[in-house]
Design a protein around this motif. Sequence first.
Motif, PDB file in Angstrom:
ATOM      1  N   THR A  72      36.056  59.327  54.585  1.00 57.59           N
ATOM      2  CA  THR A  72      35.582  58.048  54.074  1.00 57.59           C
ATOM      3  C   THR A  72      36.310  57.761  52.772  1.00 57.59           C
ATOM      4  OG1 THR A  72      33.413  58.440  55.036  1.00 57.59           O
ATOM      5  CG2 THR A  72      33.555  56.763  53.329  1.00 57.59           C
ATOM      6  N   VAL A  73      36.883  56.571  52.648  1.00 55.92           N
ATOM      7  CA  VAL A  73      37.557  56.152  51.420  1.00 55.92           C
ATOM      8  C   VAL A  73      36.633  55.181  50.704  1.00 55.92           C
ATOM      9  CG1 VAL A  73      39.556  54.987  50.431  1.00 55.92           C
ATOM     10  CG2 VAL A  73      39.828  56.432  52.445  1.00 55.92           C
ATOM     11  N   LYS A  74      36.320  55.476  49.427  1.00 58.37           N
ATOM     12  CA  LYS A  74      35.433  54.639  48.632  1.00 58.37           C
ATOM     13  C   LYS A  74      36.267  53.870  47.618  1.00 58.37           C
ATOM     14  CE  LYS A  74      31.369  54.750  45.711  1.00 58.37           C
ATOM     15  NZ  LYS A  74      30.413  55.620  45.005  1.00 58.37           N
ATOM     16  N   MET A  75      36.242  52.547  47.730  1.00 57.41           N
ATOM     17  CA  MET A  75      36.994  51.682  46.820  1.00 57.41           C
ATOM     18  C   MET A  75      36.269  51.592  45.479  1.00 57.41           C
ATOM     19  SD  MET A  75      39.442  50.816  48.818  1.00 57.41           S
ATOM     20  CE  MET A  75      40.228  49.247  48.772  1.00 57.41           C
ATOM     21  N   THR A  76      36.924  51.026  44.464  1.00 54.91           N
ATOM     22  CA  THR A  76      36.319  50.922  43.139  1.00 54.91           C
ATOM     23  C   THR A  76      35.151  49.954  43.108  1.00 54.91           C
ATOM     24  OG1 THR A  76      37.942  49.249  42.511  1.00 54.91           O
ATOM     25  CG2 THR A  76      38.437  51.530  41.937  1.00 54.91           C
ATOM     26  N   ASP A  77      35.082  49.013  44.058  1.00 55.39           N
ATOM     27  CA  ASP A  77      33.963  48.071  44.089  1.00 55.39           C
ATOM     28  C   ASP A  77      32.770  48.614  44.882  1.00 55.39           C
ATOM     29  OD1 ASP A  77      34.852  47.925  46.691  1.00 55.39           O
ATOM     30  OD2 ASP A  77      35.171  45.759  46.691  1.00 55.39           O
ATOM     31  N   GLY A  78      32.863  49.841  45.391  1.00 57.16           N
ATOM     32  CA  GLY A  78      31.768  50.464  46.106  1.00 57.16           C
ATOM     33  C   GLY A  78      31.864  50.351  47.617  1.00 57.16           C
ATOM     34  N   ASP A 100      42.143  50.484  42.640  1.00 58.07           N
ATOM     35  CA  ASP A 100      41.933  49.798  43.903  1.00 58.07           C
ATOM     36  C   ASP A 100      43.119  48.885  44.208  1.00 58.07           C
ATOM     37  OD1 ASP A 100      40.964  48.342  46.043  1.00 58.07           O
ATOM     38  OD2 ASP A 100      38.974  48.130  45.180  1.00 58.07           O
ATOM     39  N   PRO A 101      43.774  49.036  45.355  1.00 58.83           N
ATOM     40  CA  PRO A 101      44.930  48.191  45.664  1.00 58.83           C
ATOM     41  C   PRO A 101      44.589  46.711  45.826  1.00 58.83           C
ATOM     42  CG  PRO A 101      44.391  49.600  47.524  1.00 58.83           C
ATOM     43  CD  PRO A 101      43.540  50.036  46.387  1.00 58.83           C
ATOM     44  N   THR A 102      43.309  46.361  45.986  1.00 57.67           N
ATOM     45  CA  THR A 102      42.948  44.945  46.117  1.00 57.67           C
ATOM     46  C   THR A 102      42.903  44.233  44.775  1.00 57.67           C
ATOM     47  OG1 THR A 102      40.580  45.442  46.028  1.00 57.67           O
ATOM     48  CG2 THR A 102      41.612  45.367  48.210  1.00 57.67           C
ATOM     49  N   VAL A 103      42.864  44.970  43.649  1.00 59.84           N
ATOM     50  CA  VAL A 103      42.809  44.337  42.331  1.00 59.84           C
ATOM     51  C   VAL A 103      43.915  44.796  41.385  1.00 59.84           C
ATOM     52  CG1 VAL A 103      40.330  43.938  42.430  1.00 59.84           C
ATOM     53  CG2 VAL A 103      41.162  46.062  41.479  1.00 59.84           C
ATOM     54  N   HIS A 104      44.704  45.786  41.771  1.00 56.71           N
ATOM     55  CA  HIS A 104      45.747  46.309  40.885  1.00 56.71           C
ATOM     56  C   HIS A 104      46.927  45.342  40.832  1.00 56.71           C
ATOM     57  CE1 HIS A 104      48.901  48.916  39.313  1.00 56.71           C
ATOM     58  NE2 HIS A 104      47.917  49.652  38.831  1.00 56.71           N
ATOM     59  N   GLY A 164      50.491  40.828  39.777  1.00 53.01           N
ATOM     60  CA  GLY A 164      50.361  40.842  38.320  1.00 53.01           C
ATOM     61  C   GLY A 164      49.432  39.803  37.747  1.00 53.01           C
ATOM     62  N   SER A 165      48.679  39.079  38.574  1.00 51.52           N
ATOM     63  CA  SER A 165      47.818  38.030  38.055  1.00 51.52           C
ATOM     64  C   SER A 165      46.552  38.578  37.409  1.00 51.52           C
ATOM     65  CB  SER A 165      47.443  37.044  39.168  1.00 51.52           C
ATOM     66  OG  SER A 165      46.746  37.719  40.189  1.00 51.52           O
ATOM     67  N   SER A 166      46.098  39.766  37.828  1.00 52.58           N
ATOM     68  CA  SER A 166      44.909  40.341  37.216  1.00 52.58           C
ATOM     69  C   SER A 166      45.315  41.407  36.203  1.00 52.58           C
ATOM     70  CB  SER A 166      44.002  40.948  38.282  1.00 52.58           C
ATOM     71  OG  SER A 166      44.656  41.992  38.945  1.00 52.58           O
ATOM     72  N   ARG A 167      44.390  41.731  35.318  1.00 51.30           N
ATOM     73  CA  ARG A 167      44.682  42.697  34.257  1.00 51.30           C
ATOM     74  C   ARG A 167      44.257  44.097  34.691  1.00 51.30           C
ATOM     75  NH1 ARG A 167      45.438  40.819  28.968  1.00 51.30           N
ATOM     76  NH2 ARG A 167      44.598  42.815  28.312  1.00 51.30           N
ATOM     77  N   LEU A 168      45.030  45.091  34.288  1.00 49.94           N
ATOM     78  CA  LEU A 168      44.724  46.490  34.570  1.00 49.94           C
ATOM     79  C   LEU A 168      43.610  46.938  33.630  1.00 49.94           C
ATOM     80  CD1 LEU A 168      45.444  49.149  36.023  1.00 49.94           C
ATOM     81  CD2 LEU A 168      47.109  49.562  34.228  1.00 49.94           C
ATOM     82  N   LEU A 169      42.553  47.527  34.190  1.00 57.40           N
ATOM     83  CA  LEU A 169      41.460  48.014  33.367  1.00 57.40           C
ATOM     84  C   LEU A 169      41.896  49.281  32.645  1.00 57.40           C
ATOM     85  CD1 LEU A 169      38.450  47.569  35.796  1.00 57.40           C
ATOM     86  CD2 LEU A 169      39.114  46.113  33.895  1.00 57.40           C
ATOM     87  N   ASP A 170      41.546  49.366  31.385  1.00 60.65           N
ATOM     88  CA  ASP A 170      41.925  50.508  30.568  1.00 60.65           C
ATOM     89  C   ASP A 170      40.841  51.571  30.677  1.00 60.65           C
ATOM     90  OD1 ASP A 170      43.007  52.224  28.754  1.00 60.65           O
ATOM     91  OD2 ASP A 170      42.748  50.928  27.017  1.00 60.65           O
TER      92      ASP A 170
END
Length: 73
Positions: A13-19, A40-44, A50-56
């Motif tokens: 089972t792969v768990k994404m960052t959004d749960g 998560d490849p859906t938000v990276h 590059g439209s979204s920001r990388l979380l620190d």
Amino acid sequence: MKKDIHPDYHFITVKMTDGSTFQVRSTYGKEGDTLSLDIDPTVHPAWTGGSSRLLDQGGRVSKFKKKYEGLGF
């Protein structure tokens, strides 16, 4: 073909960052294990253009920027 040289493919089972989760066949771990993703490849930005920001996480990005701030990047 030779016997017993191929890795054991099983379902994990792969768990994404959004749960959200999904099942995939892999050689990771054992049957039924869970692989939790840090990025998560859906938000990276690498996958979204590059439209979204990388979380620190843990200050790693800010630590890198501080370390190399004088090099003109």
